[in-house]
Design a protein around this motif. Structure first.
Motif, PDB file in Angstrom:
ATOM      1  N   SER A 242      68.554  58.133  -4.482  1.00  0.00           N
ATOM      2  CA  SER A 242      69.756  58.907  -4.783  1.00  0.00           C
ATOM      3  C   SER A 242      70.953  58.120  -4.282  1.00  0.00           C
ATOM      4  CB  SER A 242      69.714  60.279  -4.105  1.00  0.00           C
ATOM      5  OG  SER A 242      68.661  61.061  -4.618  1.00  0.00           O
ATOM      6  N   ALA A 243      71.833  57.736  -5.192  1.00  0.00           N
ATOM      7  CA  ALA A 243      73.026  56.979  -4.843  1.00  0.00           C
ATOM      8  C   ALA A 243      74.243  57.789  -5.245  1.00  0.00           C
ATOM      9  CB  ALA A 243      73.026  55.623  -5.535  1.00  0.00           C
ATOM     10  N   GLY A 244      75.085  58.102  -4.287  1.00  0.00           N
ATOM     11  CA  GLY A 244      76.290  58.865  -4.561  1.00  0.00           C
ATOM     12  C   GLY A 244      77.401  58.479  -3.622  1.00  0.00           C
ATOM     13  N   ALA A 245      78.575  59.091  -3.794  1.00  0.00           N
ATOM     14  CA  ALA A 245      79.722  58.890  -2.899  1.00  0.00           C
ATOM     15  C   ALA A 245      80.025  57.415  -2.658  1.00  0.00           C
ATOM     16  CB  ALA A 245      79.476  59.596  -1.571  1.00  0.00           C
ATOM     17  N   GLY A 246      80.103  56.649  -3.750  1.00  0.00           N
ATOM     18  CA  GLY A 246      80.474  55.240  -3.638  1.00  0.00           C
ATOM     19  C   GLY A 246      79.380  54.323  -3.146  1.00  0.00           C
ATOM     20  N   ALA A 247      78.147  54.772  -3.124  1.00  0.00           N
ATOM     21  CA  ALA A 247      77.029  53.945  -2.649  1.00  0.00           C
ATOM     22  C   ALA A 247      76.833  52.740  -3.565  1.00  0.00           C
ATOM     23  CB  ALA A 247      75.751  54.770  -2.593  1.00  0.00           C
ATOM     24  N   THR A 248      76.365  51.632  -2.989  1.00  0.00           N
ATOM     25  CA  THR A 248      76.051  50.428  -3.761  1.00  0.00           C
ATOM     26  C   THR A 248      74.612  50.024  -3.488  1.00  0.00           C
ATOM     27  OG1 THR A 248      76.838  48.966  -1.988  1.00  0.00           O
ATOM     28  CG2 THR A 248      78.430  49.624  -3.683  1.00  0.00           C
ATOM     29  N   TYR A 249      73.973  49.458  -4.494  1.00  0.00           N
ATOM     30  CA  TYR A 249      72.587  49.033  -4.339  1.00  0.00           C
ATOM     31  C   TYR A 249      72.312  47.909  -5.326  1.00  0.00           C
ATOM     32  CZ  TYR A 249      67.824  49.653  -2.650  1.00  0.00           C
ATOM     33  OH  TYR A 249      66.622  49.472  -2.023  1.00  0.00           O
ATOM     34  N   LYS A 250      71.373  47.050  -4.962  1.00  0.00           N
ATOM     35  CA  LYS A 250      71.005  45.909  -5.811  1.00  0.00           C
ATOM     36  C   LYS A 250      69.495  45.824  -5.910  1.00  0.00           C
ATOM     37  CE  LYS A 250      71.556  40.869  -6.146  1.00  0.00           C
ATOM     38  NZ  LYS A 250      72.156  39.673  -5.494  1.00  0.00           N
ATOM     39  N   PHE A 251      69.013  45.845  -7.153  1.00  0.00           N
ATOM     40  CA  PHE A 251      67.586  45.651  -7.417  1.00  0.00           C
ATOM     41  C   PHE A 251      67.375  44.239  -7.952  1.00  0.00           C
ATOM     42  CE2 PHE A 251      67.733  50.304  -7.781  1.00  0.00           C
ATOM     43  CZ  PHE A 251      66.591  50.675  -7.082  1.00  0.00           C
ATOM     44  N   THR A 252      66.430  43.519  -7.361  1.00  0.00           N
ATOM     45  CA  THR A 252      65.969  42.243  -7.901  1.00  0.00           C
ATOM     46  C   THR A 252      64.472  42.370  -8.153  1.00  0.00           C
ATOM     47  OG1 THR A 252      65.379  41.228  -5.775  1.00  0.00           O
ATOM     48  CG2 THR A 252      67.700  41.071  -6.471  1.00  0.00           C
ATOM     49  N   PRO A 253      63.849  41.415  -8.811  1.00  0.00           N
ATOM     50  CA  PRO A 253      62.406  41.539  -9.071  1.00  0.00           C
ATOM     51  C   PRO A 253      61.560  41.699  -7.807  1.00  0.00           C
ATOM     52  CG  PRO A 253      63.340  39.832 -10.466  1.00  0.00           C
ATOM     53  CD  PRO A 253      64.430  40.243  -9.519  1.00  0.00           C
TER      54      PRO A 253
ATOM     55  N   GLY B 245      68.702  38.797 -10.972  1.00  0.00           N
ATOM     56  CA  GLY B 245      67.639  37.884 -10.559  1.00  0.00           C
ATOM     57  C   GLY B 245      66.456  37.781 -11.489  1.00  0.00           C
ATOM     58  N   GLY B 246      66.469  38.499 -12.610  1.00  0.00           N
ATOM     59  CA  GLY B 246      65.335  38.425 -13.533  1.00  0.00           C
ATOM     60  C   GLY B 246      64.930  39.781 -14.058  1.00  0.00           C
ATOM     61  N   ASP B 247      63.634  39.971 -14.302  1.00  0.00           N
ATOM     62  CA  ASP B 247      63.117  41.206 -14.897  1.00  0.00           C
ATOM     63  C   ASP B 247      62.762  42.209 -13.802  1.00  0.00           C
ATOM     64  OD1 ASP B 247      63.257  40.115 -17.495  1.00  0.00           O
ATOM     65  OD2 ASP B 247      61.340  39.098 -17.204  1.00  0.00           O
ATOM     66  N   VAL B 248      63.402  43.374 -13.852  1.00  0.00           N
ATOM     67  CA  VAL B 248      63.183  44.434 -12.873  1.00  0.00           C
ATOM     68  C   VAL B 248      62.510  45.620 -13.561  1.00  0.00           C
ATOM     69  CG1 VAL B 248      64.304  46.089 -11.322  1.00  0.00           C
ATOM     70  CG2 VAL B 248      65.140  43.722 -11.458  1.00  0.00           C
TER      71      VAL B 248
END
Length: 557
Positions: free
Chosen positions: A361-372, A414-417
């Protein structure tokens, strides 16, 4: 007897000499054994080196053949062999060590398979092995071969265009030059297509049930139906620019047809309706039932022959639109099976109970990064787990639910997630998901998908990734709810949507680039669908379908 001191010394000397001789014999024997062992080890090493270089010969020859096949996809096996060295001619190489070399003979056996016979040598060591390869013809077809597949029905009542482009040719969509490969079709028997409002379609429309053109929706292509075809009243000059084929009845209420008409059943044309038959290569109309043509002036061909004459009352025997009538034994055929990938068991098998499902759950300006290989940001860090997806093993993030809201930002890089979500996947509010160039996101969803108004999915390079040939965004849903995938709002999104058991709704004024395969599809408002024709040649597991491949059949040592 008395022995002198000198006699004792003599006996000691003899004893020492005997012991020394025995020790020497033992040492010489040991040295001989060591020499033999050394020679045996050396020979074994040479043979192992020879075997390794023989294998290297197979691999390098195979790589050379694949490179040639990539440059010339239509090459025959004989042409590939000739380019590498020719039948029964050797290909030579070395393994990088002193006196380490291989030679490979290429031949074609009686079954049509390629036989690579490799011989490796290093000094006195030698080894031989054979590998058999089969040149496959490719084949198969993509579940995204059409712009829209509504297996049990399609309802287009909006005002957005349904057209196409090809991301492999420049990568961008040109609204001033719409492509005409945006085909629309159904699969299950008696499934209808209704075109209302003003949704021009630049492609063919094929229905296993009826086709009804309401409003002012023109079709820049052919119509083909197993049921009836009805063209309603409209201010558009050409309702259909192509031909019309129906196994049922044909009712023409308004506008013109640019091609010709074929109807197994009855044919009725109202006043001031026209069949232009611009190419004039075949008869304007053929029908197998009753013909009703009240406009004696306009209901004639260019030679002045009236459509009610006997020459037009001929059963055309229109071919059937392919459908899932239970007769096909090929369950992987996307033209006769709504779910050629058998997606439900594949998605459910990802959650095998061996891993904890994370809630995202990402809210209130949260940042996140998914890589493979890792996910990190202001939400809890997580790592993917290897799982089988569409026949291959990939690292997959296993989630119980996924939600973004209130200015949250997520990036895919970074590629396929791969994300598996057991529950719902929802984007709402002013949220942004960015898929970086040459990266892709594959969603495997058991719950509902909701891309709400205000959410924005940005693909820096729309289309297919350079290496894996995966779409920028793929949505695979096994959901069985009435409406399992909802796409709203006014933003642009690139996605290949596969939802064979649930309805997909596209609404608002946004634009969807890609393709949709659903149980049912409805498009309302000003929403448009721009089919990426590059998807017609893509295998969901990655790579291009239809391309020839050298498949390893087996080894012979």
């Amino acid at each position: 007897m008395y022995l002198s001191h000198s006699s004792q010394q003599g006996m000691s000397l003899v004893t020492v000499m005997l012991l020394s001789s025995l020790a020497g014999i033992l040492v010489l024997g040991s040295l001989r054994d060591n020499i033999i062992q050394e020679r045996l080890s050396g020979n074994f090493q040479k043979k192992m080196n020879a075997q390794l270089v023989a294998e290297r010969g197979i691999f390098e020859t195979h790589a050379a053949l694949l490179a040639l096949l990539q440059d010339n996809p239509d090459a025959t096996l004989e042409e590939l062999m000739a380019a590498v060295g020719g039948e029964d001619l050797a290909k030579f190489g070395n393994g990088g060590l002193s006196d380490m070399r291989y030679s490979v003979d290429l031949s074609k056996d009686s079954s049509g398979q390629l036989l690579l016979a490799s011989r490796g040598k290093r000094f006195e060591g030698s080894s031989a092995l054979k590998a058999r390869f089969e040149l496959t013809s490719g084949g198969g077809s993509s579940p995204f071969a059409n712009a829209i597949v509504g297996c049990e029905g399609v309802d287009l009542s909006g005002s957005g265009k349904i057209d196409s482009f090809n991301s492999n040719n420049g990568g961008s969509y040109d609204p001033n030059a719409p492509g005409q490969n945006a085909n629309v079709t159904t699969i299950e028997p008696d499934s209808d297509i209704t075109l209302g409002g003003h949704s021009p379609i630049y492609g063919d429309v094929a229905a296993t049930g009826n086709i009804e053109l309401n409003g002012s929706s023109p079709v820049e292509g052919n119509l083909h139906a197993n049921g009836d075809i009805t063209l309603s009243y409209s201010g558009v000059d050409y309702r259909v620019t192509g031909n019309i084929f129906t196994r049922g009845n044909y009712l023409h209420k308004g506008g013109s047809v640019g091609g010709y008409v074929r109807a197994n059943g009855n044919a009725e044309m109202k006043w001031t309706t026209f069949i232009s038959n611009l190419n004039n290569s075949e008869a304007d109309i053929l029908y197998g039932g009753t013909g009703i043509f009240p406009d004696g002036t306009n209901h004639k061909d260019q030679a002045g022959n009236y459509y009610g004459d006997a020459q037009f009352k001929v059963m055309p025997d229109v071919a059937k639109v392919p459908e899932n009538d239970g007769s096909s034994s090929d369950l992987t055929d996307p033209s006769t099976n709504c779910d050629p990938l058998s997606i439900a068991p594949q998605i459910s098998a990802i959650d095998d109970g061996s891993s904890t499902l994370h809630s995202f759950s990402a809210g209130a300006g949260a940042t996140y990064k998914f890589t493979p290989n890792a996910g990190q940001g202001s939400v809890a860090q997580m790592a993917p787990v290897n799982a089988e997806v569409l026949g291959f093993i990939y690292p997959v993030y296993k989630l119980s639910q996924f939600s973004m809201s209130s200015n949250a930002n997520v990036s895919i890089a970074g590629g396929d997630v791969f994300l598996y979500v057991a529950g719902n996947f929802a984007l709402s509010g002013a949220t942004t998901m960015t898929i970086k160039a040459d990266s892709s996101l594959t969603l495997l969803i058991e719950g509902r998908v909701s891309l709400g108004a205000g959410s924005n999915i940005v693909t820096e390079k729309p289309g297919l990734t350079s290496e894996s040939k995966r779409p920028s965004l793929s949505i695979y849903s096994s959901n069985t709810d009435d409406e399992g995938v909802s796409i709203y709002g006014n933003s642009e999104i690139y996605a290949a949507v596969y939802a064979p058991f649930t309805a997909v709704s596209v609404a608002g004024s946004g634009e969807l680039y890609g393709a949709v395969r659903a149980k049912k599809l409805s498009v309302t408002g000003g929403a448009a669908i721009h089919f990426d024709h590059a998807l017609a040649n893509v295998d969901p597991s990655g790579g291009l379908i239809g391309e020839k491949k050298l498949r390893l059949v087996g080894w012979e040592y």
